[in-house]
Write an enzyme that holds these catalytic residues in place. Structure first.
Site, PDB file in Angstrom:
ATOM      1  N   ALA A  41      68.981  81.038 -17.772  1.00 33.39           N
ATOM      2  CA  ALA A  41      70.301  81.658 -17.604  1.00 33.39           C
ATOM      3  C   ALA A  41      71.367  80.911 -18.394  1.00 33.39           C
ATOM      4  O   ALA A  41      71.290  79.697 -18.562  1.00 33.39           O
ATOM      5  CB  ALA A  41      70.684  81.674 -16.129  1.00 33.39           C
ATOM      6  N   ALA A  59      80.955  72.439 -12.173  1.00 31.43           N
ATOM      7  CA  ALA A  59      82.298  73.005 -12.242  1.00 31.43           C
ATOM      8  C   ALA A  59      82.175  74.390 -12.868  1.00 31.43           C
ATOM      9  O   ALA A  59      81.350  74.607 -13.740  1.00 31.43           O
ATOM     10  CB  ALA A  59      83.189  72.132 -13.113  1.00 31.43           C
ATOM     11  N   SER A  60      82.996  75.321 -12.405  1.00 32.06           N
ATOM     12  CA  SER A  60      82.984  76.654 -13.000  1.00 32.06           C
ATOM     13  C   SER A  60      83.955  76.676 -14.165  1.00 32.06           C
ATOM     14  O   SER A  60      85.033  77.236 -14.112  1.00 32.06           O
ATOM     15  CB  SER A  60      83.341  77.713 -11.962  1.00 32.06           C
ATOM     16  N   ILE A 113      83.773  81.262  -7.848  1.00 31.90           N
ATOM     17  CA  ILE A 113      85.170  81.557  -8.193  1.00 31.90           C
ATOM     18  C   ILE A 113      85.430  83.053  -8.243  1.00 31.90           C
ATOM     19  O   ILE A 113      86.492  83.503  -8.655  1.00 31.90           O
ATOM     20  CB  ILE A 113      85.642  80.862  -9.498  1.00 31.90           C
ATOM     21  N   GLY A 114      84.463  83.802  -7.805  1.00 33.41           N
ATOM     22  CA  GLY A 114      84.639  85.253  -7.754  1.00 33.41           C
ATOM     23  C   GLY A 114      83.635  85.986  -8.622  1.00 33.41           C
ATOM     24  O   GLY A 114      83.574  87.206  -8.637  1.00 33.41           O
ATOM     25  N   GLU A 124      83.386  83.372 -20.328  1.00 29.84           N
ATOM     26  CA  GLU A 124      84.276  83.188 -21.468  1.00 29.84           C
ATOM     27  C   GLU A 124      83.989  84.134 -22.631  1.00 29.84           C
ATOM     28  O   GLU A 124      84.902  84.784 -23.141  1.00 29.84           O
ATOM     29  CB  GLU A 124      84.256  81.721 -21.889  1.00 29.84           C
TER      30      GLU A 124
END
Lengths: 761, 333
Positions: A719, A529-530, A492-493, A724
């Site tokens: 990891a 899911a991100s 997502i970047g 968030e």
């Protein structure tokens, strides 16, 4: 079958040995003593050049032969019933190929300005926009309510006349769905109590040596990702659908489309090669996705359906507002004795405005009572937004803590120290305070004599470690030596594409340029899911294990070439050699050329962590310095020092970028962003990026980000996520710095000049 | 957006002829025009692109020593024009704080003066507001923090968006307006139209007229000027308060002051009360504060913008101090 390993675990350089049983086919978990070439270092993005040169193709860039453009006709009323729709004029408009209603059955209700009523597909985007205006919709207009305080009143117009069920998205905190009472526009309360009832909590607070009380308000913030929501949908035949989507979850999106169009999931392919951000608002097929696929089906043409900026603000999701009543009680030493928090918030027509989690999870406090209620308003639905509930909750809770500290004459950092025993947190305080120069802070508030006053403040982050299982990572090694890592996960970047290559290169002793990454395609196997900051923690153990299995295969290929057994083979710097004897070696490609059949594939799946599903806190602390102009009320954030943790850092460079982004978004939330609805019509008056103000380059403070290493050994990579936690404390830290500068506490976000002046008056 | 023709005249006569076509409008930088078209606020049938006209890019001295600035000079060019330092510095100060570097490179001086208000009700086609020919002002009872603090009793409480006009009014600038038949000079103050004159109009330009140049009068000995825009954000933001001042100052004493407020009223708001406080007095921090109070004593805040009046007061005092060579942020004085 398991094997015993001994690894070094701990925080930063404070390590100790831990014995661990891991499955026989798992690599030994990376630990605090491992000297790694890529992992924990700084690798520039593999797709960086493609992105800045425009070569990277986003969903927005998709152009297919014969492609049509989709557009919605949207409700101009905040509350109405759609009685009839007349398509005749729209159908006659130039370029129009199809017009479809949002819901098959009439009449249906619309509950906010901008809600989708009908969709149109035309040859050009402009034709679609013009045709959408020609759809004639007959509305029965109803009374509405858009302001939180109005909606809570007994006689307020009802937003919903049915019981609302909460639908969790992949961006929400798992396990938060609930069924709650609903009276008027208020749904709740959702009660969380710890050793106290509602009746008892006030007297517990009152009995404390020192108390802090406040009514805090936070605004609605829209996600405003650089790439708007949208898809390109194309039916390959009656039973096969391909969707290019700007999504945070290729697989959730596939599942949605499959369910909606009654197809096996395998018949839907979702592709997200590059994505321009989501912040929690982009999961699933969504209204435009379903409409695009429907229009594509009836026109038998691919349909491009991306929202524009206005639609994005109206209907693309938002961070709900909040109204938080906070009461904290502490003893003489500053130790929290009782926490009471009652919140109401509005996620528009949706749910999920609660801010209780930071109150429950940041400080260990034996007595706690929290109530969270959603208030429905005629506004676009809230969605998960970068740490749902947390920036709001921290804004209130950490100002309360600050207040307790000042009342007790304690250093605000010291009161935090006294309320935590978390090893990671204490280490972060130590590093952050030193970097910031916290000890030089003037203990007095409003100490500067001129009209422009400087101040410093700090606040904690709190987030949690989530991960999913079952994600398969596939590695293919070809006889020319090329290595491909494949999984359907989307980037997502934040840079997961680069992290995957780093892991494979690390494990196989290759240069990162030799690893090809294929992601963002649901045909490549389920990926996380991100959302919930779980991409990296979710996928990296599977990738490392796949690389480990590929290495075993390559050992088997190489062993006969050296005349040794496979376990004696090592790979380093792109060459194979006998362990302990680097003098004779063979190039990776030479070994690969001997792969039987010219290639092999290995697949490894994300399994449960070695310790199962342990609840783990991700910490983080931010220190802010502000300059407050006490005559104009303008606040400038001069400096933010951030110290965060996310297990073992993978790519420090992109991690720091995420922290920088979290802080910038936090500054923007603290000072500028505010979705403003006209009280008389329910229209958003600032649905753009001009009057909906977002921090620009000149508004960004000097940022110093540090990620500390936390080695847990809970899986092979250790990891965790940072997306968030990085934005959680910023607004709270800024608010505390404003108090230190001026002696005025700001209870209301965003902290705009008019509010600063009012508080100083 | 509607379909439209696109004309590219090479000189002023061609441009004036091309714009005679019904529904035709001039397009210079096109910054505001395209915004309005995309929002469906206007739907011109022909855009007459005037950026190729060399005559509109000329800078020349007038007979009496003033400066004529071609209407097509970009805001970026104005911000960096060496001839505008000193007495006229309010103009490059205003130009340099307008919009973003990208917009300043495209937007022109003439276009800037003709731009529409940023009122969010005006710019939303769902609101048939009084400035668009409708029957009511939605801001009056609506979300009006950024709306007018002065001259807000005439059925439209918009504020003028042109920062440059604020500086130009303070400097006593005129516009040369040319038509096929004639040419006339009008002051910038007269060029802009208040709702009490005509609620739908923003400026007096008629079809068939073009702004040829902006004419700054020759600066007087000891003249000084200053402009400042107070933004909430430091990057790309509209003002919450902006002030331009100009006067002649000899021995610290202020003569013939002009004090103009922007983002304050539908047109640049001249504060005669502040000017009266300053005239003939030595500029001090105290005097500046007194003038600022006098200026804001006339304000008639709307339901939500009383606190913006306070921001304004601080900014007026600062701008007067800065212009007078006094540091407003110093203690005492």
């Amino acid at each position: 079958m398991t094997k015993d390993v001994r690894i070094q675990v701990g925080v930063a350089d404070n390590l100790q040995e831990m014995a661990l049983k891991v499955p026989k086919n798992d690599p030994r978990p990376w630990d605090g003593n491992d000297q790694l070439k890529y992992i924990g270092g700084r690798t520039t993005r593999l797709d960086g050049v493609a992105k800045v040169t425009g070569a990277a193709k986003y969903t927005f860039d998709m152009r297919l032969p014969g492609m049509l453009y989709g557009k919605f006709a949207r409700s101009p009323y905040p509350a109405a019933v759609v009685k009839s729709i007349d398509y005749s004029k729209a159908l006659k408009a130039p370029g129009v190929k199809a017009v479809l209603p949002m819901q098959e059955k009439l009449p249906f209700s619309v509950r906010f300005v901008g809600q989708e009523v009908a969709g149109v597909a035309a040859k050009t985007l402009n034709q679609a926009e013009e045709a959408a205006k020609l759809i004639e919709i007959e509305y029965e207009v109803k009374n509405f309510t858009v302001k939180l305080d109005d909606a809570m009143k007994e006689n307020a117009p009802l937003v919903w006349d049915v019981q609302v069920k909460e639908e969790a998205s992949a961006g929400d905190i798992p396990g938060q769905e609930n069924t709650l009472p609903q009276v008027g526009n208020i749904r709740g309360p959702n009660v969380s109590a710890r050793n106290a009832t509602k009746e008892e909590i006030d007297s517990l607070v009152n009995a404390s040596y020192v108390t802090s009380e406040g009514v805090y308000r936070t605004q609605v913030q829209t996600h405003s990702a650089m790439e708007t929501h949208g898809v390109v949908a194309k039916w390959d035949d009656d039973k096969h659908l391909t969707v290019w989507a700007s999504t945070q979850s290729t697989f959730r999106t596939r599942k949605d489309f499959a369910e909606r169009f009654e197809l096996p999931e395998a018949n839907v392919r979702v592709i997200t090669e590059h994505m321009g951000g989501g912040f929690g608002a982009k999961f699933g097929a969504d209204t435009f996705g379903v409409m695009a696929a429907k229009l594509s089906k009836v026109t038998q043409a691919p349909v491009f359906f991306m929202l524009d900026r206005k639609e994005e603000h109206w209907a693309g999701g938002n961070r709900p507002s909040s109204l938080q009543n906070v009461r904290l009680g502490a003893n003489k030493e500053g130790k929290l004795e009782a926490i009471k928090m009652l919140c109401h918030g509005s996620a528009g027509i949706g749910t999920g405005s609660g801010t209780g989690n930071p109150f429950k999870n940041l400080y260990p406090c034996e007595k706690l009572y929290v109530e969270e209620s959603d208030v429905f308003t005629n506004a676009g639905m809230g969605r998960a937004f970068r740490a749902p509930g947390h920036p709001q909750g921290i804004f209130a809770l950490e100002q309360g803590m600050d207040d307790l500290a000042y009342q007790l004459g304690l250093d605000p950092l010291e009161i935090r120290r006294r309320n935590t025993s978390h090893e990671v947190r204490l280490k972060e305080y130590e590093i952050g305070a030193k970097k910031f120069g916290w000890s030089q802070r003037n203990p007095k508030v409003a100490a500067d004599s001129g009209p422009i006053k400087r101040g410093v403040g700090m606040a904690n982050s709190v987030w949690y470690y989530f991960y999913g299982t079952g994600f398969p990572a596939t590695i293919q090694v070809n006889s020319d030596g090329s290595v491909e890592i494949m999984n359907g996960v989307q980037d997502i970047g934040t840079g997961i594409r680069t992290v995957l290559a780093m892991i494979v290169a690390e494990e196989l002793g290759l240069d990162i340029s030799e690893v090809k990454v294929k992601i963002g395609d649901s045909d490549l196997g389920a990926g996380p899911a991100s959302g919930g900051s779980q991409t990296t923690g979710g996928i990296t153990p599977a990738v490392r294990k796949a690389a480990y299995l590929a290495k075993q295969k390559m050992r088997e290929v190489a062993a006969p070439l050296f005349g040794v057994s496979p376990e004696q083979i090592g790979f380093e710097n792109g060459r194979a050699h006998v362990l302990g004897d680097p003098s004779t070696s063979l190039g990776w490609q030479q070994v690969a050329s001997r792969i039987p059949g010219g290639q092999f594939k290995v697949v490894a799946e994300r399994k449960k962590d070695y310790f199962g599903n342990q609840f783990q806190i991700i910490c983080g602390v931010q220190f802010a310095e502000v300059e407050v102009d006490t005559q104009t009320g303008v606040v400038k954030v001069k400096r933010v020092v951030a110290v965060h943790d996310c297990g073992r850092p993978m790519n420090r460079l992109t991690l720091e970028s995420q922290i920088n982004g979290g802080i910038i978004q936090g500054v923007s939330y603290a000072l500028f962003e505010n979705r403003l609805l006209d009280r008389n019509t329910g229209h958003m008056v600032n649905p753009n990026l001009e009057q909906y103000k977002i921090a620009g380059s000149m508004d960004i403070p000097e940022i110093d980000s540090t990620v500390i290493d936390v080695f847990k050994g809970h899986n092979s990579t250790s990891a965790m996520g940072i997306g968030e936690p990085a934005t959680v404390p910023t607004a709270g830290a800024i608010a505390n710095a404003i108090y230190h500068a001026t002696g005025a506490r700001i209870y209301d976000l965003p902290m705009t000049p008019d509010k600063i002046l009012a508080a100083l008056a | 957006m509607n379909k439209f023709e696109y004309a590219m005249p090479q000189d002023i006569p061609q441009a004036l002829s091309s714009v005679q076509h019904s529904g035709a409008v001039f397009k210079a930088g096109g910054v505001d025009l395209l915004d309005l078209m995309k929002e469906g606020i206007i739907a011109p049938s022909r855009l007459v692109h005037i950026n190729n006209i060399e005559a509109l890019k000329v800078i020349s001295r007038t007979k009496d020593g003033g400066l004529a600035l071609g209407a097509n000079l970009t805001i970026a060019e104005i911000a960096e024009l060496r001839e505008l330092s000193g007495a006229h510095q309010a103009l490059p100060q205003a130009a340099g704080s307008t919009a973003t570097p990208q917009i300043r490179n495209l937007a022109t001086l003439g276009g800037n003066l003709c731009q529409e208000t940023r009122c969010w009700y005006f710019r939303d086609q769902n609101f048939s507001c009084s400035h668009k020919g409708g029957s009511q002002c939605f801001a009056l009872q609506g979300e009006n923090y950024y709306h007018a603090l002065f001259d807000n009793k005439s059925g439209c409480v918009r504020v003028n968006a042109s920062s440059i006009s604020i500086a130009l009014v303070a400097l006593g600038a005129k516009l040369r307006i040319t038509s096929a038949e004639s040419s006339r000079d009008v002051s910038v103050a007269e060029f802009l139209v208040a709702p009490s004159q005509d609620i739908e109009k923003t400026h007096i330009l008629e079809r068939g007229e073009i702004i040829e140049a902006i004419i700054l009068p020759a600066s007087k000995p000891h003249q000084r000027s200053f402009y400042y825009k107070q933004k909430e954000k430091q990057s790309f933001d509209w003002p919450v308060a902006e002030v331009a001042v100009s006067w002649v100052q000899k021995g610290g004493v202020c003569e013939n002051p002009t004090v103009i407020l922007g983002a304050a009223a539908p047109t640049p708001w001249r504060s005669k009360k502040a000017e009266a406080v300053l005239a003939g007095q030595k500029i001090t921090k105290k005097l500046a504060e007194k003038a600022a109070q006098a200026a804001m004593s006339e304000a008639t805040p709307l339901s939500q913008n009383a606190n913006r009046a306070k921001v304004f007061e601080a900014v007026i005092a600062r701008v007067i101090s800065w212009a007078g060579g006094v540091d407003p942020l110093q203690e005492g004085k």
